[in-house]
Structures are given as structure tokens and as C-alpha cells.
Design an enzyme around this catalytic site. Structure first.
Site, PDB file in Angstrom:
ATOM      1  N   HIS A   1      -1.426  -8.366  -1.548  1.00  0.00           N
ATOM      2  CA  HIS A   1       0.129  -8.043  -1.469  1.00  0.00           C
ATOM      3  C   HIS A   1       0.911  -7.989  -2.183  1.00  0.00           C
ATOM      4  O   HIS A   1       1.797  -7.383  -2.699  1.00  0.00           O
ATOM      5  CB  HIS A   1      -0.369  -6.578  -0.246  1.00  0.00           C
ATOM      6  CG  HIS A   1       0.290  -4.935  -0.439  1.00  0.00           C
ATOM      7  ND1 HIS A   1       0.204  -3.839  -1.785  1.00  0.00           N
ATOM      8  CD2 HIS A   1       1.560  -4.654  -0.447  1.00  0.00           C
ATOM      9  CE1 HIS A   1       0.064  -3.001  -1.496  1.00  0.00           C
ATOM     10  NE2 HIS A   1       1.413  -2.868  -1.101  1.00  0.00           N
TER      11      HIS A   1
ATOM     12  N   SER B   1       3.428  -1.094  -5.066  1.00  0.00           N
ATOM     13  CA  SER B   1       2.740  -0.281  -3.689  1.00  0.00           C
ATOM     14  C   SER B   1       3.517   1.229  -4.152  1.00  0.00           C
ATOM     15  O   SER B   1       3.391   1.680  -4.672  1.00  0.00           O
ATOM     16  CB  SER B   1       3.141  -1.350  -2.849  1.00  0.00           C
ATOM     17  OG  SER B   1       2.627  -0.379  -1.930  1.00  0.00           O
TER      18      SER B   1
END
Length: 464
Positions: A439, A233
């Protein structure tokens, strides 16, 4: 419908908790009461217990007014609420170094000072489990965490499915970064973390200062010319900013593995990002009025409350897991609720309000990858333009392997494809073969070896 109507009474409670507890108690004037109700009991903690009682009553309401022991299950509209206590895991009280020692691996910790004076804590696993000699001889691999995370997030899963330990057991010299502002990297040569000036940073400064300092330190310590970079990320954003700003850094990276790389967030479907988008400047202003410095840090009142309730039993842990999924995407079969006590003990690890705002600003800006938006006048004074100039991703010439999840609400597949079209040396863009993969799955998924890590290992050069 009955379930939804009953659960809806939780919404105002959660909303009040989020507004009142997002700041550190020491920095929030609303919560920083000096009066005491009794020996060792502050008004704040008294109110916290009152909130706990309210939530317990709500929980009792959901059960139809009946009280159940932890060993029983409650049937509600043909579904079960499991009140079994979660197993205690003492690693939830440990820091990164202690977790590494507890798993039986060698460990070292270093302080790295950036050009602008921030002092970062970097952790290292220089050998295999139980190894005591010839440490640090393998090829260096650097793992950089994402937003609100720390080095601990690479260590939370069991050792046989934690990427940091897997790499160490294969002979690599594993280094774990901690970005400025998280729980491990709060020091500065001159600035005080209790003052606003310390927190005036976003991922721009992390890329321009943190990454170059840490890369140079690792290569100097290991006497190597290059290292392997693995980011998750924002950990990917940081390297892209670093190389876009200092293209010569590319010569120090042998290859990059980018897990859910956050650049353009134009198509993010997370309700939190989409809801905050139109109001981000107002929210940022309110948080500053509340004197919020470390956003969602381990010592914040919200995180304290989260720990109390998310670890009570399987039912509460499942609720907390589902709130996380609301942000990052559903993946119920790949995240074990029994890991939540360790996750809650280490995450979130805190960052600046400006860093949080920058995520939302990138969503608002559409298909682009921009630095922090200071407003028209601020942008002109800082960048010489009224709008933040996008980072030039064509300068990121390192070999990159992109990994992304089909159910990621923050970094959606369309935004990863946008990034792949702009990076000049993408070796492969890999969609994880699981429709539910989100995620957070890259860090804590139960099936990560089969879905991601085995592929990474097969692409790595020899550790020698």
C-alpha cells in the site's frame, strides 16, 4: 524461536505506548500534568524518558546483556542487528513548502475555504526545477493523499523518483491537496480545532466539501476546464464520494489515476483492520473518552516517541519499517530505511477518529462502499435508513486507470476487482509487476519509476 521469545518482551511496551500516547498531550487528561520536577521538565517528559530507558534495557536484553557501539553489528541467531547510525536528513524537519524550495522548484501555497467552513492548505509546483518565468502554464494535475498523510508524502522520495517533481519537470502544473484535519488544514471560519465539533467529519465530508472546493479553486486559478486527478488510497475514496454525490463534477476531470483505491475493504488482510473490526465502536468511544481529537498527528506523543526511536539507527529503523509492513504489507526490498527520518518527520499527519473508524466500518460491511455508520438510530436520522446507503459508483463516469499492489494488505486485489466491476469507465486495471508491492510502495518505493510512474507518464496527455 530464541529471537521470537526475546522480541516478545517488546509487545507489552509497544501496547502501553499505543494506549498512552495516541492522544495529543494537551488533550489527554492522563498525560496533561501541571506539576514539574525541575526547571523546564514536566512529569510527562520525565515519564517519556523512563519509557526510553525501559526500551533501551529491553534492547540490551536482546543483545544478551552486552553493550555495543553504533559502529558494530550484533550477531543474533545467525542474523545481524545493524546498530549503524542513520544519516541525518534535515528535510525531516521541513514542511512541504520548504522541501519544494530545498529541491530547487518554484512553489506557491493557497488557502481554500469549503462550503462548511474548513480552510484547506493547497500547495503548488507551477514549473520545472529552477524555472522562474512562464509559471503555471502547463496542464493542471492534482495529487490527493491518503489516510493520515499530507502533501508531503508525494515529496519525500528523491526528486527523480517523486511523482510530484517528475510531473513538474515534464511541464505539468502540479497541485497537492491537504484534507481537512491534517497538519496543514486545521483552520475553520468559526470552529476551534481544540473542540470536539471541529473533528466531527470522515471521508464523507472530505468528498462532499473538500474535493469540490479544491477542484473549483484550481480550475479558476488556472483558467482551465478540466484537470487530471491522481489519488492514493483515501484520496481515491474522496473523489468517488464527490462524484457520486455531485455527478456534474465528472465534467471537470479529464482522467483519474487511482493508486490502491480504498472503497470496499471487505477482504483486507491487515491485522490491525481485522483485529479492530469487531470492537470499532468501543474503540471509538474509548478514544473520545480520552479526548482524542487529532488522531496520530505530528504533535502527538506517540509520533514524538516514534521519531525518537525510529531514527536512532538502522536496527530501530528496520523495526519501525517492519511494523509499518505489518499494516500495509511486506516490501523490504523496495523501501529504503534511510528514508525513514524524512518519512517520520512528515507522517503521520493526523485525521479525525471518525475517519479512522470509517475505514474499519467499510471492512465490517463487506463488499460495499458506504458512508459513516452512526448506528441504527443515527443512520435513520441522517440517511432515513437504518443502514448507511452505499454510494452509487455507477455515477463515477470519468476515465479511470486503476493501479494496485499484489501484496497490499489494506486494498487487496480482490477488492480492486470489485471496484472495477462497478465503475462504468475503467480504461485499464493494472496490477503492479512486483509480488511484494504494498500500500505504501506507491509513495516511497525505490523502483516506482519502472513499476508505476513511467506507465502513468505514458498515459498522460501533453502538458501543454
Amino acid at each position: 524461536m530464541v529471537v521470537m521469545s526475546r522480541i516478545s518482551v517488546l509487545v507489552p511496551v509497544i501496547f502501553v505506548l499505543c494506549l498512552c500516547f495516541v492522544s495529543q498531550p494537551t488533550n489527554c487528561s492522563v498525560l496533561n500534568e501541571t506539576s514539574y520536577l525541575g526547571k523546564g521538565t514536566s512529569i510527562f517528559h520525565h515519564k517519556l524518558h523512563e519509557v526510553a530507558n525501559v526500551i533501551s534495557k529491553v534492547h540490551q536484553h536482546l543483545s544478551g546483556g552486552r553493550v555495543f557501539s553504533k559502529e558494530k553489528q550484533l550477531k543474533l541467531d545467525d542474523k545481524f542487528i545493524n546498530l549503524t547510525a542513520l544519516p541525518y536528513d534535515y528535510e525531516g524537519t521541513m514542511n512541504s513548502v520548504q522541501i519544494i524550495v530545498n529541491r530547487g522548484y518554484p512553489v506557491a501555497s493557497y488557502s481554500v475555504t469549503t462550503e462548511d467552513g474548513y480552510i484547506l492548505e493547497v500547495h503548488r509546483i507551477p514549473g520545472k526545477k529552477g524555472q522562474t518565468s512562464d509559471l503555471g502554464t502547463g496542464k493542471p494535475v492534482f495529487l490527493q493523499h491518503g489516510l493520515l498523510c499530507s502533501s508531503a508524502d508525494w515529496l519525500i522520495s528523491p526528486s527523480d523518483r517523486s511523482l510530484a517533481f517528475i510531473l513538474a519537470d515534464r511541464g505539468y502544473d502540479v497541485w497537492l491537496g491537504n484534507a481537512r484535519g491534517n497538519i496543514y488544514s486545521r483552520k475553520h471560519k468559526t470552529l476551534n480545532q481544540n473542540k470536539d465539533a471541529y473533528w466531527n467529519f470522515s471521508w464523507d465530508e472530505m468528498g462532499k466539501f473538500d474535493i469540490p472546493a479544491v477542484l473549483d479553486f484550481i480550475l479558476s486559478k488556472t483558467k482551465r476546464d478540466k484537470l487530471i486527478y491522481i489519488g492514493h488510497s483515501m484520496g481515491c475514496s474522496m473523489l468517488f464520494v464527490a462524484i457520486s454525490t455531485f455527478p456534474q463534477l465528472a465534467s471537470k476531470i479529464e482522467m483519474m489515476f487511482a493508486f490502491a483505491p480504498a472503497t470496499s475493504l471487505a477482504r483486507a488482510t491487515s491485522p490491525v483492520i481485522r483485529t479492530a473490526g469487531p470492537f470499532i465502536k468501543h474503540l471509538e468511544f474509548i478514544l473520545k473518552l480520552l479526548r482524542t481529537r487529532a488522531f496520530l498527528s505530528q504533535e502527538s506523543s506517540l509520533v514524538y516517541t516514534q521519531r525518537q526511536f525510529c531514527s536512532k539507527n538502522v536496527a530501530w529503523a528496520s523495526l519501525c519499517r517492519n511494523l509499518l509492513f505489518l499494516i500495509v504489507g511486506d516490501d523490504t526490498h523496495n523501501l529504503d530505511v534511510e528514508m525513514l527520518p524524512v518519512i517520520n518527520g512528515n507522517a503521520p499527519a493526523g485525521t479525525s477518529v471518525r475517519t479512522i473508524a470509517q475505514f474499519v466500518m467499510n471492512h465490517n460491511s463487506g463488499a460495499t462502499f458506504i458512508p459513516y455508520n452512526f448506528g441504527l438510530l443515527g443512520n435513520y436520522l441522517r440517511y432515513g435508513k437504518f443502514r448507511p446507503p452505499p454510494y452509487d459508483l455507477s455515477k463515477v463516469t470519468i476515465p479511470v486507470y486503476l493501479f494496485y499492489g499484489q501484496n497490499d494488505r489494506l486494498v487487496v486485489p480482490e477488492d480492486v476487482r470489485w471496484l472495477a466491476d462497478r465503475l462504468p469507465n475503467v480504461k485499464e486495471s493494472i496490477m503492479v509487476d512486483d509480488k511484494s508491492y504494498n500500500h505504501a510502495s506507491f509513495l516511497w518505493g525505490k523502483n516506482n519509476n519502472r513499476l508505476v510512474y513511467d506507465r502513468v507518464i505514458s498515459l498522460l496527455p501533453s502538458p501543454a
